[in-house]
Write a protein that holds these residues in place. Structure first.
Motif, short mmCIF file in Angstrom:
data_model
loop_
_atom_site.label_atom_id
_atom_site.label_comp_id
_atom_site.label_asym_id
_atom_site.label_seq_id
_atom_site.Cartn_x
_atom_site.Cartn_y
_atom_site.Cartn_z
N LYS A 40 11.33 8.82 -12.76
CA LYS A 40 10.86 9.43 -11.42
C LYS A 40 10.87 10.96 -11.25
O LYS A 40 11.83 11.41 -11.85
N GLU A 41 10.26 11.35 -10.40
CA GLU A 41 10.35 12.89 -9.95
C GLU A 41 11.83 13.07 -9.02
O GLU A 41 12.06 12.03 -8.42
N ARG A 42 12.16 14.25 -9.15
CA ARG A 42 13.25 14.68 -8.36
C ARG A 42 12.87 14.48 -6.84
O ARG A 42 11.75 15.08 -6.36
N GLU A 43 13.83 14.09 -6.21
CA GLU A 43 13.49 13.73 -4.55
C GLU A 43 14.70 14.40 -3.85
O GLU A 43 15.71 14.28 -4.07
N GLY A 44 14.26 14.88 -2.58
CA GLY A 44 15.40 15.23 -1.68
C GLY A 44 16.05 14.33 -1.16
O GLY A 44 15.48 13.32 -0.73
N VAL A 45 17.41 14.40 -0.96
CA VAL A 45 18.24 13.37 -0.51
C VAL A 45 18.94 13.69 1.07
O VAL A 45 18.65 13.15 1.98
N GLY A 95 19.66 27.44 -1.39
CA GLY A 95 18.34 28.21 -0.90
C GLY A 95 18.75 28.97 0.20
O GLY A 95 19.81 29.01 0.79
N GLY A 96 17.58 29.94 0.71
CA GLY A 96 17.69 30.80 1.86
C GLY A 96 17.07 30.72 2.75
O GLY A 96 17.04 31.44 3.76
N ARG A 97 16.12 29.53 3.04
CA ARG A 97 15.37 29.72 4.07
C ARG A 97 15.19 28.44 5.11
O ARG A 97 14.60 27.41 5.06
N CYS A 98 16.27 28.46 5.77
CA CYS A 98 16.60 27.35 7.00
C CYS A 98 15.59 27.51 7.90
O CYS A 98 15.26 26.60 8.85
N TRP A 99 14.77 28.49 8.21
CA TRP A 99 13.70 28.54 8.95
C TRP A 99 12.47 27.67 8.86
O TRP A 99 11.53 27.52 9.63
N LEU A 100 12.50 27.11 7.53
CA LEU A 100 11.35 26.37 7.00
C LEU A 100 11.48 24.74 7.88
O LEU A 100 12.59 24.54 8.27
N SER A 101 10.41 24.16 8.00
CA SER A 101 10.49 22.83 8.67
C SER A 101 11.24 21.87 7.95
O SER A 101 11.69 22.24 6.76
N ALA A 102 11.62 20.69 8.33
CA ALA A 102 12.66 19.77 7.82
C ALA A 102 11.92 19.22 6.82
O ALA A 102 12.57 19.00 5.47
N SER A 103 10.65 19.06 6.63
CA SER A 103 10.06 18.39 5.31
C SER A 103 10.06 19.40 4.39
O SER A 103 10.33 19.01 3.08
N ARG A 105 12.20 21.59 3.76
CA ARG A 105 13.79 21.84 3.22
C ARG A 105 14.03 20.70 2.27
O ARG A 105 14.85 20.82 1.44
N MET A 106 13.09 19.77 2.21
CA MET A 106 13.45 18.46 1.39
C MET A 106 12.61 18.81 0.12
O MET A 106 12.76 17.92 -0.94
N GLN A 107 12.01 19.89 -0.36
CA GLN A 107 11.17 20.06 -1.41
C GLN A 107 11.71 20.99 -2.25
O GLN A 107 12.47 21.96 -2.12
N GLU A 108 11.63 20.49 -3.55
CA GLU A 108 12.44 21.28 -4.64
C GLU A 108 12.22 22.90 -4.58
O GLU A 108 13.06 23.58 -5.04
N GLU A 109 10.72 23.28 -4.47
CA GLU A 109 10.47 24.73 -4.59
C GLU A 109 11.08 25.57 -3.40
O GLU A 109 10.97 26.72 -3.60
N THR A 110 11.99 25.05 -2.57
CA THR A 110 12.61 25.62 -1.48
C THR A 110 14.07 26.38 -2.10
O THR A 110 14.63 27.26 -1.52
N TYR A 111 14.48 25.84 -3.05
CA TYR A 111 15.66 26.25 -3.60
C TYR A 111 15.59 27.15 -5.06
O TYR A 111 14.68 26.66 -5.70
N TYR A 112 16.60 27.87 -5.04
CA TYR A 112 16.52 28.85 -6.24
C TYR A 112 17.68 28.58 -7.17
O TYR A 112 17.76 29.10 -8.18
N THR A 113 18.72 27.95 -6.92
CA THR A 113 19.70 27.62 -7.61
C THR A 113 20.15 26.34 -7.57
O THR A 113 20.20 25.51 -6.70
N TRP A 114 20.56 25.58 -8.72
CA TRP A 114 20.80 24.39 -8.97
C TRP A 114 22.00 24.21 -9.67
O TRP A 114 22.25 24.86 -10.85
#
Length: 124
Positions: A40-45, A95-103, A105-114
């Motif tokens: 399955k794809e990685r999903e935000g929790v 990640g660094g963009r809390c100004w994004l919508s809640a949805s 913020r649940m997406q992989e591309e919002t984050y730069y370090t894992w």
């Protein structure tokens, strides 16, 4: 560069609880937990902004709690009433963009370090 190290994964019976931890090497405006089950794809929790705002996926809402221990600079995920479908590799992300919508913020591309991930297995 921020480094993230997860811990706390284990094998538990359905209905049990686990607490995952993510130790970060620096301060992060936005942090999150993701998971990926085999095939399955990685999903935000769950996500947490530095101002305390949190979001949860519908599948874990009411059962999981994301929090931060400021003294230890650790992000935690308390998981209660675990189900077999909660099984998977759990990843901490920053990640660094809390100004994004809640949805967003649940997406992989919002984050730069894992982190490398920690395995959770829930048996029925």
């Amino acid at each position: 560069q921020v480094q993230l190290v997860e811990s706390g994964g284990d094998s538990v019976q359905a209905g049990g609880s686990l607490r995952l931890s993510c130790t970060a090497s620096g301060d992060n405006i936005l942090m999150a937990w993701f998971r990926q089950a085999p095939g399955k794809e990685r999903e935000g929790v769950a996500t947490r902004c530095a101002d305390g705002r949190t979001t949860y996926s519908d599948s874990v809402k009411g059962r999981f709690t994301i929090s931060k221990d400021f003294a230890k600079n650790t992000l935690s995920l308390q998981m209660d009433s675990l189900k077999p479908e909660d099984s998977g590799m759990y990843y901490c992300a920053a990640g660094g963009r809390c100004w994004l919508s809640a949805s967003r913020r649940m997406q992989e591309e919002t984050y730069y370090t894992w982190g490398q991930g920690t395995q959770v297995t829930v048996s029925s």
